[in-house]
Design an enzyme around this catalytic site. Structure first.
Site, PDB file in Angstrom:
ATOM      1  N   ILE A  19      55.194  85.333  86.334  1.00 25.34           N
ATOM      2  CA  ILE A  19      55.562  84.541  87.109  1.00 25.34           C
ATOM      3  C   ILE A  19      55.508  83.049  87.245  1.00 25.34           C
ATOM      4  CG2 ILE A  19      53.862  85.557  88.115  1.00 25.34           C
ATOM      5  CD1 ILE A  19      51.992  83.562  87.541  1.00 25.34           C
ATOM      6  N   THR A  26      54.344  80.893  79.121  1.00 25.32           N
ATOM      7  CA  THR A  26      55.071  81.386  79.438  1.00 25.32           C
ATOM      8  C   THR A  26      53.963  81.752  80.140  1.00 25.32           C
ATOM      9  OG1 THR A  26      56.133  82.228  78.739  1.00 25.32           O
ATOM     10  CG2 THR A  26      55.868  83.847  80.314  1.00 25.32           C
ATOM     11  N   VAL A  27      53.541  82.005  82.157  1.00 26.81           N
ATOM     12  CA  VAL A  27      52.242  82.435  82.900  1.00 26.81           C
ATOM     13  C   VAL A  27      53.022  83.308  83.107  1.00 26.81           C
ATOM     14  CG1 VAL A  27      50.899  81.565  84.477  1.00 26.81           C
ATOM     15  CG2 VAL A  27      51.955  79.844  83.674  1.00 26.81           C
ATOM     16  N   LYS A  43      48.482  81.656  80.696  1.00 24.57           N
ATOM     17  CA  LYS A  43      49.242  80.985  80.267  1.00 24.57           C
ATOM     18  C   LYS A  43      49.346  80.892  78.622  1.00 24.57           C
ATOM     19  CE  LYS A  43      50.670  75.901  81.005  1.00 24.57           C
ATOM     20  NZ  LYS A  43      50.374  74.935  81.807  1.00 24.57           N
ATOM     21  N   ASP A 134      51.471  64.697  85.950  1.00 20.57           N
ATOM     22  CA  ASP A 134      52.911  65.692  86.402  1.00 20.57           C
ATOM     23  C   ASP A 134      51.971  65.980  87.977  1.00 20.57           C
ATOM     24  OD1 ASP A 134      55.117  66.727  86.486  1.00 20.57           O
ATOM     25  OD2 ASP A 134      54.779  68.713  85.298  1.00 20.57           O
TER      26      ASP A 134
END
Length: 364
Positions: A19, A26-27, A43, A134
């Site tokens: 996703i 990468t999640v 994650k 962020d």
């Protein structure tokens, strides 16, 4: 590589579809294979390049008492990958909600409620000695109760702290939300997060990302960063926000970080003193699973599909000083050039394809 000491009861889990994909991890959707069918986000990164994940877990563990920060459920290491388990939000982020809602912006009372929650989270983050680095609409996630939590502490760091330069990115952030001092002088302190809050609020009430309303705006990251770090322009104050809202934004978007208001001060600003509207009830979204050994999820549950769908100026960047021959230079222009480059960092190499990641894991 040593891993964190997080422990939890043994649990089997299954990896679903991807996703999200960032610069270092990468999640995926994941489901507990213990009869509860509990859904969460995994994650993942190769163990050899997973330093940012166990740093993120350590920070989230230190911030777990704040209800406006995403929950972390621990981790496992399966031999090849370090997997960090995080709370999953079916409703997605404020960015998704803003782009997919019937209107092109949030009503001011709604934007005010979200801003208040973000500042409460940052008040806690800053009090614990961290900087998020962020803050943006993609990292503000919608809860079922109509409120929000901030997420993605992958770029977070200790304020005024000395950390291992090989392990911490020397240049990081999302260009469109970066403060002048973080661009020009590589200063990553609490005022940087406050600037980003102002950018996020301006986007919520106008429907436009920060700087996009300026004459001559383009998606040229180099040009944008030069304007932010070394120009004299300010983020545009939306005309449709109230006078208290305009004053609030001016307190956030002061170019001099020494004159920028803190989270404590902003929480007492008249703009946030307005009565909080009752959140609209939201239908609870329950994930449905296929019967084929529950090896994948039936749908993506309206979650954000990939950070790669965003423009370069809206995507988080992170470059280590050891990863570029130019990063050691002292020239501000050189530092901006490094930040604006589209070259992929070396530590992304070695990642595996998604089809090799759909398997049963045992949490140690």
């Amino acid at each position: 590589m040593e891993t964190t000491t997080t422990t939890q009861s043994q649990m089997a889990w299954l990896r679903g579809p991807t996703i999200g994909r960032g610069s270092s991890a990468t999640v995926s959707l994941a489901v507990a294979n213990d009869g509860t069918d509990r859904v969460f986000a995994a994650k993942s990164a190769p163990v050899s390049t997973s330093h940012s994940l166990w740093r993120e877990e350590s920070i989230l563990d230190d911030l777990k008492q704040c209800p406006r920060i995403i929950n972390c459920f621990g981790h496992d290491v399966d031999g090849r990958f370090y997997n960090l388990f995080l709370e999953f939000f079916p409703r997605g982020s404020l960015h998704d909600s803003l782009r997919h809602s019937s209107g092109s912006f949030f009503p001011e009372p709604t934007a005010r409620r979200y801003t208040r929650s973000v500042l409460k989270a940052l008040q806690f983050v800053h009090a614990r000695g961290y900087v998020h680095c962020d803050v943006k609409l993609r990292n503000i996630l919608l809860c079922d109760d109509g409120d929000v939590k901030i997420a993605d502490f992958g770029l977070a760091r200790k304020a005024k702290g000395k950390e291992d330069e090989e392990d911490v990115c020397s240049i990081s952030g999302t260009p469109m939300y970066m403060s002048p001092e973080s661009v020009a002088r590589r200063e990553y302190e609490a005022p940087m997060d406050i600037w980003a809050v102002g950018c996020a609020l301006a986007e919520m009430v106008s429907g436009r990302p920060p700087w996009q309303g300026r004459l001559g705006y383009s998606d040229d990251v180099w040009a944008l960063l030069m304007r932010i770090g070394f120009g004299d322009e300010d983020v545009e104050i939306p005309t449709k926000i109230s006078e208290p809202g305009k004053d609030f934004l001016r307190r956030c978007l002061v170019r001099d970080p020494e004159k920028r208001w803190t989270a404590d001060m902003l929480l007492n600003h008249p703009f946030l003193a307005e009565p909080e509207p009752e959140p609209e009830p939201e239908p609870e979204l329950e994930p449905e699973l296929k019967d084929d050994d529950r090896c994948c999820l039936e749908e993506w549950l309206r979650s954000p599909k990939s950070v790669l769908h965003s423009s370069p100026s809206e995507t988080s960047l992170c470059f280590s000083s050891s990863g570029s021959s130019e990063a050691g230079t002292s020239s501000p222009a050189d530092r901006i050039r490094i930040l604006a480059t589209g070259k992929q960092p070396d530590w992304w190499r070695g990642s595996s394809s998604d089809e090799n990641w759909i398997s049963v894991r045992e949490v140690a």
